[in-house]
Scaffold this motif. Sequence first.
Motif, PDB file in Angstrom:
ATOM      1  N   GLU A   1       0.833  -1.210   0.000  1.00 68.70           N
ATOM      2  CA  GLU A   1       0.000   0.000   0.000  1.00 68.70           C
ATOM      3  C   GLU A   1       0.864   1.255   0.000  1.00 68.70           C
ATOM      4  O   GLU A   1       0.630   2.194  -0.775  1.00 68.70           O
ATOM      5  CB  GLU A   1      -0.909   0.004   1.233  1.00 68.70           C
ATOM      6  N   ASP A   2       1.847   1.275   0.894  1.00 63.15           N
ATOM      7  CA  ASP A   2       2.700   2.459   1.001  1.00 63.15           C
ATOM      8  C   ASP A   2       3.519   2.668  -0.260  1.00 63.15           C
ATOM      9  O   ASP A   2       3.695   3.807  -0.723  1.00 63.15           O
ATOM     10  CB  ASP A   2       3.631   2.329   2.207  1.00 63.15           C
ATOM     11  N   ALA A   3       4.033   1.574  -0.823  1.00 63.20           N
ATOM     12  CA  ALA A   3       4.840   1.684  -2.036  1.00 63.20           C
ATOM     13  C   ALA A   3       3.993   2.150  -3.214  1.00 63.20           C
ATOM     14  O   ALA A   3       4.440   2.979  -4.028  1.00 63.20           O
ATOM     15  CB  ALA A   3       5.495   0.339  -2.350  1.00 63.20           C
ATOM     16  N   LEU A   4       2.783   1.642  -3.314  1.00 66.33           N
ATOM     17  CA  LEU A   4       1.904   2.018  -4.418  1.00 66.33           C
ATOM     18  C   LEU A   4       1.513   3.494  -4.325  1.00 66.33           C
ATOM     19  O   LEU A   4       1.465   4.212  -5.337  1.00 66.33           O
ATOM     20  CB  LEU A   4       0.658   1.129  -4.397  1.00 66.33           C
ATOM     21  N   ARG A   5       1.248   3.934  -3.100  1.00 68.71           N
ATOM     22  CA  ARG A   5       0.916   5.341  -2.893  1.00 68.71           C
ATOM     23  C   ARG A   5       2.116   6.239  -3.242  1.00 68.71           C
ATOM     24  O   ARG A   5       1.985   7.241  -3.965  1.00 68.71           O
ATOM     25  CB  ARG A   5       0.484   5.560  -1.453  1.00 68.71           C
ATOM     26  N   TYR A   6       3.288   5.866  -2.728  1.00 66.77           N
ATOM     27  CA  TYR A   6       4.489   6.680  -2.965  1.00 66.77           C
ATOM     28  C   TYR A   6       4.840   6.720  -4.454  1.00 66.77           C
ATOM     29  O   TYR A   6       5.257   7.763  -4.974  1.00 66.77           O
ATOM     30  CB  TYR A   6       5.656   6.105  -2.156  1.00 66.77           C
TER      31      TYR A   6
ATOM     32  N   HIS B   1       8.045   4.201 -14.617  1.00 68.51           N
ATOM     33  CA  HIS B   1       9.341   3.640 -14.985  1.00 68.51           C
ATOM     34  C   HIS B   1       9.244   2.117 -14.855  1.00 68.51           C
ATOM     35  O   HIS B   1       8.793   1.597 -13.842  1.00 68.51           O
ATOM     36  CB  HIS B   1      10.438   4.186 -14.072  1.00 68.51           C
ATOM     37  N   GLN B   2       9.676   1.428 -15.857  1.00 65.83           N
ATOM     38  CA  GLN B   2       9.440  -0.011 -15.924  1.00 65.83           C
ATOM     39  C   GLN B   2      10.017  -0.753 -14.716  1.00 65.83           C
ATOM     40  O   GLN B   2       9.400  -1.705 -14.210  1.00 65.83           O
ATOM     41  CB  GLN B   2      10.024  -0.585 -17.215  1.00 65.83           C
ATOM     42  N   SER B   3      11.171  -0.335 -14.244  1.00 62.60           N
ATOM     43  CA  SER B   3      11.788  -1.040 -13.121  1.00 62.60           C
ATOM     44  C   SER B   3      10.912  -0.962 -11.882  1.00 62.60           C
ATOM     45  O   SER B   3      10.715  -1.967 -11.178  1.00 62.60           O
ATOM     46  CB  SER B   3      13.182  -0.470 -12.829  1.00 62.60           C
TER      47      SER B   3
ATOM     48  N   ALA C   1       8.600  -6.175   1.564  1.00 55.25           N
ATOM     49  CA  ALA C   1       9.118  -5.110   2.435  1.00 55.25           C
ATOM     50  C   ALA C   1      10.417  -4.535   1.886  1.00 55.25           C
ATOM     51  O   ALA C   1      10.628  -3.308   1.900  1.00 55.25           O
ATOM     52  CB  ALA C   1       9.326  -5.651   3.851  1.00 55.25           C
ATOM     53  N   LEU C   2      11.301  -5.400   1.395  1.00 56.39           N
ATOM     54  CA  LEU C   2      12.552  -4.922   0.811  1.00 56.39           C
ATOM     55  C   LEU C   2      12.295  -4.102  -0.444  1.00 56.39           C
ATOM     56  O   LEU C   2      12.879  -3.021  -0.636  1.00 56.39           O
ATOM     57  CB  LEU C   2      13.461  -6.105   0.493  1.00 56.39           C
ATOM     58  N   ASN C   3      11.394  -4.581  -1.293  1.00 62.53           N
ATOM     59  CA  ASN C   3      11.115  -3.846  -2.524  1.00 62.53           C
ATOM     60  C   ASN C   3      10.404  -2.527  -2.262  1.00 62.53           C
ATOM     61  O   ASN C   3      10.553  -1.567  -3.029  1.00 62.53           O
ATOM     62  CB  ASN C   3      10.297  -4.721  -3.474  1.00 62.53           C
ATOM     63  N   ALA C   4       9.628  -2.463  -1.178  1.00 67.32           N
ATOM     64  CA  ALA C   4       9.009  -1.195  -0.807  1.00 67.32           C
ATOM     65  C   ALA C   4      10.072  -0.171  -0.442  1.00 67.32           C
ATOM     66  O   ALA C   4       9.941   1.028  -0.752  1.00 67.32           O
ATOM     67  CB  ALA C   4       8.042  -1.403   0.358  1.00 67.32           C
ATOM     68  N   ILE C   5      11.142  -0.617   0.204  1.00 64.79           N
ATOM     69  CA  ILE C   5      12.255   0.284   0.508  1.00 64.79           C
ATOM     70  C   ILE C   5      12.936   0.723  -0.777  1.00 64.79           C
ATOM     71  O   ILE C   5      13.277   1.908  -0.947  1.00 64.79           O
ATOM     72  CB  ILE C   5      13.256  -0.402   1.464  1.00 64.79           C
ATOM     73  N   ARG C   6      13.130  -0.194  -1.699  1.00 64.04           N
ATOM     74  CA  ARG C   6      13.735   0.173  -2.985  1.00 64.04           C
ATOM     75  C   ARG C   6      12.909   1.258  -3.673  1.00 64.04           C
ATOM     76  O   ARG C   6      13.455   2.227  -4.221  1.00 64.04           O
ATOM     77  CB  ARG C   6      13.811  -1.049  -3.894  1.00 64.04           C
TER      78      ARG C   6
ATOM     79  N   HIS D   1      10.893   3.431  -2.337  1.00 68.15           N
ATOM     80  CA  HIS D   1      10.985   4.696  -1.598  1.00 68.15           C
ATOM     81  C   HIS D   1      12.367   5.337  -1.703  1.00 68.15           C
ATOM     82  O   HIS D   1      12.538   6.500  -1.321  1.00 68.15           O
ATOM     83  CB  HIS D   1      10.658   4.472  -0.120  1.00 68.15           C
ATOM     84  N   GLY D   2      13.341   4.585  -2.176  1.00 69.55           N
ATOM     85  CA  GLY D   2      14.689   5.136  -2.272  1.00 69.55           C
ATOM     86  C   GLY D   2      15.240   5.479  -0.895  1.00 69.55           C
ATOM     87  O   GLY D   2      15.050   4.748   0.073  1.00 69.55           O
ATOM     88  N   GLY D   3      15.918   6.607  -0.800  1.00 68.13           N
ATOM     89  CA  GLY D   3      16.521   7.015   0.465  1.00 68.13           C
ATOM     90  C   GLY D   3      15.503   7.170   1.578  1.00 68.13           C
ATOM     91  O   GLY D   3      15.802   6.895   2.748  1.00 68.13           O
ATOM     92  N   TYR D   4      14.289   7.605   1.232  1.00 70.88           N
ATOM     93  CA  TYR D   4      13.259   7.772   2.258  1.00 70.88           C
ATOM     94  C   TYR D   4      12.865   6.439   2.896  1.00 70.88           C
ATOM     95  O   TYR D   4      12.414   6.397   4.038  1.00 70.88           O
ATOM     96  CB  TYR D   4      12.024   8.455   1.666  1.00 70.88           C
ATOM     97  N   GLY D   5      13.033   5.355   2.158  1.00 65.34           N
ATOM     98  CA  GLY D   5      12.707   4.062   2.715  1.00 65.34           C
ATOM     99  C   GLY D   5      13.604   3.659   3.865  1.00 65.34           C
ATOM    100  O   GLY D   5      13.257   2.777   4.661  1.00 65.34           O
ATOM    101  N   TYR D   6      14.758   4.308   3.960  1.00 65.12           N
ATOM    102  CA  TYR D   6      15.713   4.019   5.028  1.00 65.12           C
ATOM    103  C   TYR D   6      15.497   4.923   6.234  1.00 65.12           C
ATOM    104  O   TYR D   6      16.161   4.777   7.257  1.00 65.12           O
ATOM    105  CB  TYR D   6      17.134   4.184   4.488  1.00 65.12           C
ATOM    106  N   SER D   7      14.555   5.830   6.110  1.00 69.44           N
ATOM    107  CA  SER D   7      14.293   6.800   7.171  1.00 69.44           C
ATOM    108  C   SER D   7      13.217   6.276   8.119  1.00 69.44           C
ATOM    109  O   SER D   7      12.237   5.670   7.694  1.00 69.44           O
ATOM    110  CB  SER D   7      13.822   8.123   6.567  1.00 69.44           C
ATOM    111  N   THR D   8      13.408   6.546   9.400  1.00 71.78           N
ATOM    112  CA  THR D   8      12.395   6.132  10.383  1.00 71.78           C
ATOM    113  C   THR D   8      11.143   6.990  10.294  1.00 71.78           C
ATOM    114  O   THR D   8      10.157   6.715  10.981  1.00 71.78           O
ATOM    115  CB  THR D   8      12.963   6.214  11.806  1.00 71.78           C
ATOM    116  N   GLU D   9      11.138   8.018   9.459  1.00 73.12           N
ATOM    117  CA  GLU D   9       9.940   8.830   9.270  1.00 73.12           C
ATOM    118  C   GLU D   9       8.928   8.130   8.354  1.00 73.12           C
ATOM    119  O   GLU D   9       7.781   8.563   8.275  1.00 73.12           O
ATOM    120  CB  GLU D   9      10.313  10.199   8.697  1.00 73.12           C
ATOM    121  N   PHE D  10       9.354   7.076   7.683  1.00 75.53           N
ATOM    122  CA  PHE D  10       8.466   6.328   6.795  1.00 75.53           C
ATOM    123  C   PHE D  10       8.282   4.923   7.370  1.00 75.53           C
ATOM    124  O   PHE D  10       9.224   4.308   7.882  1.00 75.53           O
ATOM    125  CB  PHE D  10       9.043   6.249   5.386  1.00 75.53           C
TER     126      PHE D  10
END
Length: 417
Positions: A291-296, A310-312, A363-368, A370-379
């Motif tokens: 859900e979060d990845a699709l929204r982002y 973007h296809q990737s 979960a790992l792909n959701a971080i991918r 989100h990019g850098g934001y996926g590594y932040s505790t704010e997300f």
Amino acid sequence: MQRGRSLASAAPVRQDERRDPGRVPLRTEGEPVFELSDEELAVVELVRDWVDREVKPVAPELEHADRYPEALIEQMKQMGIFGLAIGEPWNEAGVSAACYAAVTEELARGWMSLAGAMGGHSVVAKLIATFGTEQQQEHYLARMATGEVRATMALTEPGGGSDLQALRTTARAEGDHYVVNGAKTWITNARRSQLIALLCRTDPQADPPHRGISILLVEHGAGLAVSRDLPKLGYKGVESCELAFTDFRAPRSALLGAEEGRGFAQMMRGLEIGRIQVASRALGVGRAALEDALRYAQERQSFGRQIWEHQSVGNYLADMATALTAARQLVQYAARCYDSGRRCDMEAGMAKLFASETAMTIALNAIRIHGGYGYSTEFDVERYFRDAPLMIVGEGTNEIQRNVIVKELVRRNLVAS
């Protein structure tokens, strides 16, 4: 909709009132994924709304503070969530295993720790309802349904891990009591549960060893110490503790059922619903991450386009949704097998294995995404990534699940020699 509304009061949802899934792959082309009655669908909808309204806004703060969700647990009691796995005559609001799995998914979507707070409790309830004496059922089940009495399992030992037959905790018969000595670890809700289903040896000399294993229904008292809370990567808010039994005395009536030596088989049946529950938690975590990845992916733009274009990134989302839908079908299939009353250790093991690995990947792909934001505790996606591994190792590691699956697979398909 009022806070803490009871699930027993949930009104059936008409087909034309069921919400469009939109952001979540709960339904495909208007056809329900869940094979539930209208009343059970209403229960799932009520919990979903409660999670959106009460859980998701506060979960990040509670999780990062590692604070016990007292208010949310009380609301779960009021709603009847702790009684979902308990049927009549002790509880009028009991549901099928398939509905129980769907509700667990909703809870874990909001915060996986909430689903953990009722997981072991439900297994113990099923053990008592299936194998307990009439006195044990009358004494515990009605109060467990309301959450007045909450229960946990004590299986794992410091040197045993998933090898339950290697346990060293003993219960020696002495007059009208058992005298218990030993240690348990990774016991969820150990401090706040009033009842513990303790797996122990009542006959250390039994051959084969599993014939000497029993379950005792014990309550806190002299000789039982909760020694420490274990620090964890994720699964915050609810405690996971070590227990030490030193000449702890339990009455003979604490023996689950009427005969010693049945505990291993009893627990294996209990772990079927336990593994379905853990698989459902994995669904919830995976679904929240999707859900979060699709929204982002629709909010974030790069090179003049929303990033899902973007296809990737689009391929990640397509694979995530496909795997999650497949995992849900497998979990629901295992739940229906459980509801049929037949043995389902293979189906539950398959569901737990596939759903937990799927949640970790999503979960790992959701971080991918989100990019850098996926590594932040704010997300929240970093929380999902920390919570997901629990389902891979909990309720029997996935390596153990593969052993269970292949043994049962061969048993059901023996080739004549």
